[in-house]
Design an enzyme around this catalytic site. Sequence first.
Site, short mmCIF file in Angstrom:
data_model
loop_
_atom_site.label_atom_id
_atom_site.label_comp_id
_atom_site.label_asym_id
_atom_site.label_seq_id
_atom_site.Cartn_x
_atom_site.Cartn_y
_atom_site.Cartn_z
CD1 TRP A 1 -1.60 -2.54 1.64
CD2 TRP A 1 -2.98 -1.36 0.52
NE1 TRP A 1 -2.59 -3.30 1.57
CE2 TRP A 1 -3.59 -2.71 0.59
CE3 TRP A 1 -3.82 -0.64 -0.35
CZ2 TRP A 1 -4.79 -3.21 0.09
CZ3 TRP A 1 -5.04 -0.92 -1.14
CH2 TRP A 1 -5.43 -2.19 -0.76
CE LYS B 1 -10.22 0.64 -0.78
NZ LYS B 1 -10.52 1.49 0.37
CG ASP C 1 -34.54 2.52 -11.00
OD1 ASP C 1 -35.51 2.09 -10.43
OD2 ASP C 1 -33.56 3.46 -10.32
CD GLU D 1 -38.91 2.60 -12.05
OE1 GLU D 1 -39.44 2.27 -11.00
OE2 GLU D 1 -37.75 3.17 -11.93
#
Length: 653
Positions: free
Chosen positions: A78, A109, A322, A375
């Site tokens: 890290w 990450k 959606d 929708e």
Amino acid sequence: MESELALVRDDPWLTPYTNAIEARRDRFSEAWGTGLRSEAQLHRTNGLLFDEENQQWTYHEYAPHAHQLSLVGDFNNWDNNAHPATRDEHGNWHLTLPADTLTHLSSYKVCVVGDNGTHHRLSPFTRYALQNEDTHEFTGTVWHPEETYQWKNEAPPKPTAPRIYEAHIGLATEREGVGTYDEFRTFVLPRIAKLGYDTVQLMAIAEHPYYGSFGYHVANFFAPSSRFGTPDELRAMVDEAHGLGITVVLDLVHSHTVKNFAEGIREFDGQEGYLLHSGPAGEHEQWDSLLFDYGHPATRGFLLSNLAYWLEDFRFDGFRFDGVTSMLYHHHGDTTFDHYDKYFYDGVDWSSVTYLQLANALIREINPQALTIAEDFSGMPGCCQPPEEGGLGFDYRLGMGIPDHWIKLLKHTPDEQWDLNVIWNQLSNRRFGEKTVAYAESHDQALVGDKTLAFWLMDKEMYWHMKKGDENPIIDRGIAFHKMIRLLTMIAGGEAWLSFIGNEFGHPEWLDFPREGNDWSYKYARRQWSLADNPKLKYGGLQNFEGAMLQLVRDHKVLESAPAQLLNIDQENLSIQFERANLIFALNFHPHNSIADYQFSTHVPGTFRHLLDTDQPEFDGLERLTPKTLHHALDGHLSAYLPARCAVVFEKV
């Protein structure tokens, strides 16, 4: 002069808006002509990927305002400075790493140095994220097994009239916990196929930090949720569905994204507005979420690539979009759509309109057999017309007013006061040439705060009186109406059918995901299949009737046929009759008035056979009718016994 637009020809009321429709057609054509297909391939280049040809890892990211990006993880302890990326003039960052730098399941990450400080972030193109059970932190995880998944089955043909089973993987298990892709594949998919559904619509697939959001607060748009299993287990589930002849539709959330900084894309490059609107325009107050800037090329590329990713890498067969109403308007639907101006002038987000047109065009280019559903409760004209005609390009729109009407009716109006004319108008009033998915209830009605049809009809009595042989007037009424409402809605409400997982057998309880208010319990975040499978209970009768309805519409191609035609409404006797696909449907909603020799017009003479009724014993009915009975309509009038709270289907022979 007659307009060349089919949309206007079909609806003359749109004539004053011809220029606006042509303008949205032209905006689409201009954007589509810029080589969009290549623009929608960012999932092939961005994020952390293994380059098979050159046997190396590559990392690419768009972060125009970041000062520095570097890759961090368990492979370099890290260390923020160990593997820095370099920036090009367009704001794209690049890094290559030797093949042995990362391995399958390595954690990683992105260290982003920006105006908002230095932070370890999840790449917007993270493809797999695991959550730490203790800290609840999500971390990017390399998915690079030695053997790639080998697909076994071809996708089935596109359904002509989808019979859709809306489902959530996590709550599809009876145990108190989170269901898995494998459990759904081995246990639920065969049930769906056996009942007669040909399409499954899957919720909550894209990774979301809060389980109780039902999957609608997405953080990682390219990562299938690790709660339910691995990416390959999702592939195996889709593959199995295809083998069973089931089309798989993803419930797609491109209408907003989660506010969470740690997991989401918020300020990824250090500044507000990364792929999103800045300021108040970027926040949806009702949903407590952030809104995309559909007019920005980077946003468009990100979202369109997301569509291609799910279609290509996981072989989904289409999408249910959606929150389309929220996307279409700057006011997000917070208005009354009482004038056509509302669709073309008042608050329309034209960038979003163009995005949806492009999305549908791209989906069809990748898979011409793909299915798309909107929708949208606004009734936007052209929703289900081709973009080349100025439409949005969807196959179907959801009939969202139908379940709302049923719930309102059950909540506020006694049976004997039901207005059948209003019910019929709600079911039959839909735009010409645009297909509707009819449903009596969906996940919205199943959540805590509302009730399913079964719960509105029977409530707590379901806990005590669902055993066969236990006579109870509330249960008798509820079972009868549950079948009648679903039959009437399916046949008269549209060109496709949708049912939410468990509603087909009247699941007795609402949905409540684990939260502090219920001591983080999974008791109400599951489906009790044993209720439907127990021969001593009445749930199985409701499930049997669902299967009979699905077989009826499949065998007679009911949903593919012209809309239902009303034959008779008898408000005094609370009975209604209509025709569709050469079948006659007769329903009597009266609480107690069974009618002997009830006569109604069939419009044509002939002999009709009693094909199906809700009173049959296998449906836990009262067995007041005799199947296969012949009825002669010599003068165009059919005479038949029509029991109270019963529906009968006749076929012409």
